[in-house]
Enzyme design. Structure first.
Site, PDB file in Angstrom:
ATOM      1  N   ILE A   1      -3.623   0.135  -2.961  1.00  0.00           N
ATOM      2  CA  ILE A   1      -3.996  -1.284  -3.019  1.00  0.00           C
ATOM      3  C   ILE A   1      -5.435  -1.364  -2.550  1.00  0.00           C
ATOM      4  CG2 ILE A   1      -3.624  -3.628  -2.149  1.00  0.00           C
ATOM      5  CD1 ILE A   1      -1.269  -2.769  -3.849  1.00  0.00           C
ATOM      6  N   ASP A   2      -6.323  -1.546  -3.503  1.00  0.00           N
ATOM      7  CA  ASP A   2      -7.735  -1.742  -3.176  1.00  0.00           C
ATOM      8  C   ASP A   2      -7.902  -3.249  -2.983  1.00  0.00           C
ATOM      9  OD1 ASP A   2     -10.492  -1.500  -2.965  1.00  0.00           O
ATOM     10  OD2 ASP A   2     -10.771  -1.655  -5.136  1.00  0.00           O
TER      11      ASP A   2
ATOM     12  N   ASP B   1       0.841  -1.211   0.000  1.00  0.00           N
ATOM     13  CA  ASP B   1       0.000   0.000   0.000  1.00  0.00           C
ATOM     14  C   ASP B   1       0.873   1.258   0.000  1.00  0.00           C
ATOM     15  OD1 ASP B   1      -3.079  -0.884   1.166  1.00  0.00           O
ATOM     16  OD2 ASP B   1      -1.447  -2.276   1.523  1.00  0.00           O
TER      17      ASP B   1
ATOM     18  N   ASP C   1     -12.615   3.885  -3.511  1.00  0.00           N
ATOM     19  CA  ASP C   1     -13.027   2.484  -3.674  1.00  0.00           C
ATOM     20  C   ASP C   1     -13.985   2.311  -4.857  1.00  0.00           C
ATOM     21  OD1 ASP C   1     -11.624   1.188  -1.638  1.00  0.00           O
ATOM     22  OD2 ASP C   1     -13.100   1.722  -0.119  1.00  0.00           O
TER      23      ASP C   1
ATOM     24  N   GLU D   1      -5.736   6.995  -0.181  1.00  0.00           N
ATOM     25  CA  GLU D   1      -6.212   6.316   1.027  1.00  0.00           C
ATOM     26  C   GLU D   1      -5.250   6.403   2.210  1.00  0.00           C
ATOM     27  OE1 GLU D   1      -7.335   2.175   0.666  1.00  0.00           O
ATOM     28  OE2 GLU D   1      -7.968   2.141   2.751  1.00  0.00           O
TER      29      GLU D   1
ATOM     30  N   THR E   1      -6.745  -4.863   0.115  1.00  0.00           N
ATOM     31  CA  THR E   1      -5.524  -5.311   0.805  1.00  0.00           C
ATOM     32  C   THR E   1      -5.714  -6.716   1.397  1.00  0.00           C
ATOM     33  OG1 THR E   1      -5.028  -3.021   1.292  1.00  0.00           O
ATOM     34  CG2 THR E   1      -3.822  -4.638   2.567  1.00  0.00           C
TER      35      THR E   1
ATOM     36  N   ASP F   1      -6.496   4.676  -4.719  1.00  0.00           N
ATOM     37  CA  ASP F   1      -6.411   3.598  -3.731  1.00  0.00           C
ATOM     38  C   ASP F   1      -5.217   2.765  -4.164  1.00  0.00           C
ATOM     39  OD1 ASP F   1      -6.631   1.601  -1.912  1.00  0.00           O
ATOM     40  OD2 ASP F   1      -8.789   1.327  -2.137  1.00  0.00           O
TER      41      ASP F   1
ATOM     42  N   TYR G   1     -22.379   3.425   7.583  1.00  0.00           N
ATOM     43  CA  TYR G   1     -21.215   3.205   6.722  1.00  0.00           C
ATOM     44  C   TYR G   1     -21.347   3.961   5.407  1.00  0.00           C
ATOM     45  CZ  TYR G   1     -17.260   1.313   4.295  1.00  0.00           C
ATOM     46  OH  TYR G   1     -16.063   1.229   3.616  1.00  0.00           O
TER      47      TYR G   1
ATOM     48  N   SER H   1     -18.502  -8.989  -2.871  1.00  0.00           N
ATOM     49  CA  SER H   1     -17.240  -9.007  -2.116  1.00  0.00           C
ATOM     50  C   SER H   1     -16.968 -10.372  -1.511  1.00  0.00           C
ATOM     51  CB  SER H   1     -17.303  -8.001  -0.963  1.00  0.00           C
ATOM     52  OG  SER H   1     -17.217  -6.702  -1.453  1.00  0.00           O
TER      53      SER H   1
HETATM   54  P1  AMP Z   1     -14.028  -5.221  -1.281  1.00  0.00           P
HETATM   55  O1  AMP Z   1     -12.704  -5.782  -1.609  1.00  0.00           O
HETATM   56  O2  AMP Z   1     -14.882  -4.882  -2.455  1.00  0.00           O
HETATM   57  O3  AMP Z   1     -14.760  -6.025  -0.252  1.00  0.00           O
HETATM   58  O4  AMP Z   1     -13.792  -3.779  -0.648  1.00  0.00           O
HETATM   59  C1  AMP Z   1     -12.751  -3.515   0.193  1.00  0.00           C
HETATM   60  C2  AMP Z   1     -12.830  -2.051   0.544  1.00  0.00           C
HETATM   61  O5  AMP Z   1     -14.043  -1.792   1.244  1.00  0.00           O
HETATM   62  C3  AMP Z   1     -11.728  -1.663   1.471  1.00  0.00           C
HETATM   63  O6  AMP Z   1     -10.699  -1.100   0.732  1.00  0.00           O
HETATM   64  C4  AMP Z   1     -12.360  -0.649   2.396  1.00  0.00           C
HETATM   65  O7  AMP Z   1     -12.061   0.658   1.981  1.00  0.00           O
HETATM   66  C5  AMP Z   1     -13.854  -0.815   2.247  1.00  0.00           C
HETATM   67  N1  AMP Z   1     -14.432  -1.260   3.516  1.00  0.00           N
HETATM   68  C6  AMP Z   1     -13.852  -1.329   4.703  1.00  0.00           C
HETATM   69  N2  AMP Z   1     -14.689  -1.753   5.656  1.00  0.00           N
HETATM   70  C7  AMP Z   1     -15.831  -1.962   5.057  1.00  0.00           C
HETATM   71  C8  AMP Z   1     -17.097  -2.431   5.498  1.00  0.00           C
HETATM   72  N3  AMP Z   1     -17.348  -2.762   6.749  1.00  0.00           N
HETATM   73  N4  AMP Z   1     -18.034  -2.555   4.586  1.00  0.00           N
HETATM   74  C9  AMP Z   1     -17.816  -2.227   3.301  1.00  0.00           C
HETATM   75  N5  AMP Z   1     -16.669  -1.786   2.836  1.00  0.00           N
HETATM   76  C10 AMP Z   1     -15.673  -1.666   3.695  1.00  0.00           C
HETATM   77 MG    MG Z   2      -6.733   0.406   0.014  1.00  0.00          MG
END
Ligand code: AMP
Ligand code: MG
Length: 326
Positions: free
Chosen positions: A122-123, A46, A268, A69, A125, A120, A262, A209
């Site tokens: 590393i989206d 990251d 993202d 980020e 992580t 971002d 949230y 996800s």
């Molecule tokens: P994903 O890989 O699509 O599940 O998304 C990951 C991203 O969602 C991370 O980089 C966070 O910025 C964000 N994130 C963090 N916590 C949460 C949460 N509780 N619900 C949804 N997104 C989140």
């Molecule tokens: Mg990230």
């Protein structure tokens, strides 16, 4: 007006970072995480990618601020020492202060005026840590509107829906009004991509996800059931979900709001959003409202996300509206 230079520099920076990550992400030091105050992990990758891309962007466009980020907070003090040393080894041409300064260049607040990048580094992580998918996500926002998006996906194969093999690593990009494209991380033949032509919602493939609360899976299960979707959902980390929707591997990306308070981060979604739109798809929040990138670092005016190939958007929205999420 086009964004030729921004696109060229952005693509060079993301490609360089994605190739570097593909080469080194198997090393054990990339699997060591620190945890931020919100409980999410942050790794050497990251900070490395944020320093590298921020540096390239600021050298070419010193006047365009960056909303990124990470901050150097986790690198300070004794718990960040090992990460700091590894970063200095990866970026030998920079002094320790220059590295921290490059990371902290991403401190802009966003908003509806002027231009800014959002990054971002590393989206996903958690995906990187688990050797699943992750993405390097960069977008340019002008007067609150996303005008350019780039996604570097080092672990993504050529067709996710049928699990076929093939060389991994793709870059996706889209510029407002000019379509969406992909090219292999190790080649440079650009192919225009478009969303799936699926017209019957029951024939669609949903994507969601990997790291979602159980309630999200329950909810998407109910939606799939009510729409008679029989295909198994594809579970994937990061904005790779937008990329596979944009090139037609899947046709729905549903992301319910996990809790009432949230709010999604702009980094993202911005790059994936324009890549799906320019590939012919539709992206709204889960109530059907347009995504408002003009209100700061978060999508404060939106709840959850729904992206589809467009044709089936209204049908999925109706199912979402009728289904209780708890
Ligand atoms: P994903 O890989 O699509 O599940 O998304 C990951 C991203 O969602 C991370 O980089 C966070 O910025 C964000 N994130 C963090 N916590 C949460 C949460 N509780 N619900 C949804 N997104 C989140
Ligand atoms: Mg990230």
């Amino acid at each position: 007006m086009g964004f030729e230079l921004e696109k060229k520099i952005g693509l060079e920076a993301v490609t360089k970072a994605a190739r570097a990550c593909a080469g080194i992400s198997g090393e054990p030091r990339f699997r060591e995480a620190l945890y931020k105050t919100d409980g999410s992990p942050v790794t050497l990758a990251d900070f490395f990618v944020q320093a590298l891309i921020n540096e390239e962007l600021s050298a070419a466009f010193p006047e365009i601020p960056i909303v990124a980020e990470e901050t150097s907070f986790c690198l300070e003090g004794s718990c960040g020492k090992k990460l700091r040393e590894n970063l200095e080894e990866l970026l030998p041409e920079k002094s320790p202060d220059e590295i921290l300064c490059a990371i902290n260049r991403g401190n802009h607040k966003g908003g509806g005026h002027g231009r800014f990048w959002t990054l971002d580094p590393i989206d996903g992580t958690r995906g990187l840590l688990a050797k699943r998918q992750y993405a390097i996500a960069l977008a340019l926002i002008e007067e609150g509107e996303v005008v350019l998006g780039i996604l570097g996906c080092p672990e993504l194969g050529p067709d996710t829906s049928n699990g076929a093999g093939g060389e991994k690593g793709f870059i996706f990009f889209a510029e407002k009004g000019r379509g969406s494209y992909q090219f292999g991380l190790w080649g440079n033949t650009r192919t225009r991509i478009s969303v799936s032509g699926v017209e019957k919602v029951s024939d669609s493939i949903m994507c969601e996800s990997v790291e979602a609360p159980d309630s999200s899976y329950e909810f998407s299960g109910k939606i799939a059931h009510s729409l008679n979707i029989s295909a198994k959902s594809v579970r994937m980390d990061s904005q790779c979900k937008y990329a596979v929707l944009a090139r037609g591997d899947t046709s729905i990306y549903l992301r319910p709001q996990p809790r009432k308070d949230y709010k999604e981060n702009i980094w993202d979604h911005a790059a994936g959003y324009i890549i799906v739109k320019e590939a012919g798809g539709t992206v709204t929040d889960s109530s059907g409202k347009f995504l408002d990138f003009s209100v700061g670092k978060k999508l404060l005016e939106n709840k959850g996300i729904l992206a589809t190939n467009g044709v089936i958007h209204e049908a999925v929205l109706q199912a979402v509206r009728k289904t209780v999420f708890q």
